[in-house]
Design an enzyme around this catalytic site. Sequence first.
Site, PDB file in Angstrom:
ATOM      1  N   THR A   1       0.832  -1.208   0.000  1.00 56.14           N
ATOM      2  CA  THR A   1       0.000   0.000   0.000  1.00 56.14           C
ATOM      3  C   THR A   1       0.861   1.250   0.000  1.00 56.14           C
ATOM      4  O   THR A   1       0.627   2.195  -0.768  1.00 56.14           O
ATOM      5  CB  THR A   1      -0.956  -0.007   1.211  1.00 56.14           C
TER       6      THR A   1
ATOM      7  N   GLN B   1       0.289  -9.493  -6.282  1.00 55.55           N
ATOM      8  CA  GLN B   1      -0.388 -10.781  -6.422  1.00 55.55           C
ATOM      9  C   GLN B   1       0.307 -11.681  -7.435  1.00 55.55           C
ATOM     10  O   GLN B   1       0.111 -12.908  -7.416  1.00 55.55           O
ATOM     11  CB  GLN B   1      -1.848 -10.567  -6.840  1.00 55.55           C
TER      12      GLN B   1
ATOM     13  N   SER C   1       5.087  -7.126  -2.674  1.00 56.92           N
ATOM     14  CA  SER C   1       4.746  -7.271  -1.263  1.00 56.92           C
ATOM     15  C   SER C   1       5.307  -8.567  -0.707  1.00 56.92           C
ATOM     16  O   SER C   1       5.163  -9.633  -1.319  1.00 56.92           O
ATOM     17  CB  SER C   1       3.226  -7.263  -1.083  1.00 56.92           C
ATOM     18  N   ALA C   2       5.917  -8.494   0.479  1.00 53.43           N
ATOM     19  CA  ALA C   2       6.396  -9.707   1.148  1.00 53.43           C
ATOM     20  C   ALA C   2       5.245 -10.584   1.584  1.00 53.43           C
ATOM     21  O   ALA C   2       5.350 -11.818   1.599  1.00 53.43           O
ATOM     22  CB  ALA C   2       7.254  -9.323   2.362  1.00 53.43           C
TER      23      ALA C   2
ATOM     24  N   THR D   1      13.530   4.122  10.795  1.00 53.83           N
ATOM     25  CA  THR D   1      14.437   2.990  10.915  1.00 53.83           C
ATOM     26  C   THR D   1      13.890   1.795  10.144  1.00 53.83           C
ATOM     27  O   THR D   1      12.738   1.404  10.323  1.00 53.83           O
ATOM     28  CB  THR D   1      14.634   2.613  12.398  1.00 53.83           C
TER      29      THR D   1
ATOM     30  N   CYS E   1     -10.292  -6.537   1.452  1.00 49.71           N
ATOM     31  CA  CYS E   1     -10.677  -5.154   1.758  1.00 49.71           C
ATOM     32  C   CYS E   1     -12.155  -4.920   1.461  1.00 49.71           C
ATOM     33  O   CYS E   1     -12.882  -4.337   2.257  1.00 49.71           O
ATOM     34  CB  CYS E   1      -9.820  -4.187   0.953  1.00 49.71           C
TER      35      CYS E   1
END
Length: 421
Positions: free
Chosen positions: A103, A209, A229-230, A267, A357
């Site tokens: 996101t 995806q 995305s992980a 960080t 979502c």
Amino acid sequence: MPFSFKHRPQEAVTTQTPTHFSPAPSTHPAPRRDVYLDYAAATPMAPEAVAAMLPYLSERFQNPSAPYAAARAVGADLEDARARLAHVLGARPANVTLTAGATEANNLAIAAVSGQVLVAATEHQSVLEAAAARDHATIPVGPDGRVDPADVARAIGPATELVSVSLANGEVGAIQPIRKIAAVVAAERARRLAGREGRPILLHTDASQAAGYCSVNVSSLGADLVTVSAAKVYGPKQVGLLYAADGVRLRPLVRGGGQEGGVRSGTQNVAGVMAFACALELAERLRPRECRRLATLRDALQARLVREFPWCVVAGPRKAANRLPGLLHVSFPGLEARRLVILLEREGVSVGTGSACAASKMRVSHVLSAMGVPERVAAGSLRITLGRPTTEGDVDYAADAICRVVRAEAARMGLGEVRDA
């Protein structure tokens, strides 16, 4: 170390429970088996990724920006992980910005330009909402959920600076012709340069995806900005990256200490990034085998449901090359998907009703609406996604459960005779 599910995920189910239908677990027998089939919403962490992460939660906890030796060593490990991520993308480490998930990466990509943004109608909400806050236009999709590159060419206007089309849709599994769309964008860029126009134009693709099922090599994609995305490749949640090609200037959304080249202050999540690098490498290594295996299991499940319920509707591309291998989106017109999900949970089977979502807000999916799916059909749709831990036995069990539940619900709704098992 194999995957193990000792407890069935609950979040996607509990957020979808309608007020007029409350399950009564105390009077219903316990399910015989737990089968999780919602991998597009969340994947468990691979054991290898967990192992890569653990040292950085304990003895190697130091801030990678600190000046002393132990911290410098952690910083070196972070940069090594960045290089490994970049290697999977076929990119240089300097072109990879680490983020707190897809996101943020999508928002960062859209913030890179000041002009008009074109987005496919079926994009993830993080893309749609970021675009909606500025001058934007929508690219239509066909009934199969795919974008026609000719529609992209027609939609590009003098003010357009960014085109954003996901590599693959996580609801119906449509894989987009990104390379052809990249050619359209490149042609417009060349036209502008020839005409001495100063306005840039970039292509962004959210590959969240698709990673693990499609190549995310940036050269083959032809995209200027790529999100990964992980959380979708058996890594940790809230970890992701944005690739930006040379010459693309990212504008920070988060300001502070100037980490990530001043683009993303704060960080770095070293433990998460170490796990991400391990997970993405593993997903890429397993990709050919897993794609074949999952497509075989998905096709068997689809054939069973279509045979049992000829009136069901399968959404997405028909051509295998244009569809994610482990995803089946099937609708049972006249039935209520949220009720089916709860009844399947009682059978020990966890599936989705579309993107997590949209499902949590109990609304008809914008993806199905964009594809022109009638509301009566969309309301009865299930998104079934298989994953690395899914076995043939899981699919057989899930198929039996879905058939029982759909037959019972169809009879209850008076939809006529349904095929016996």
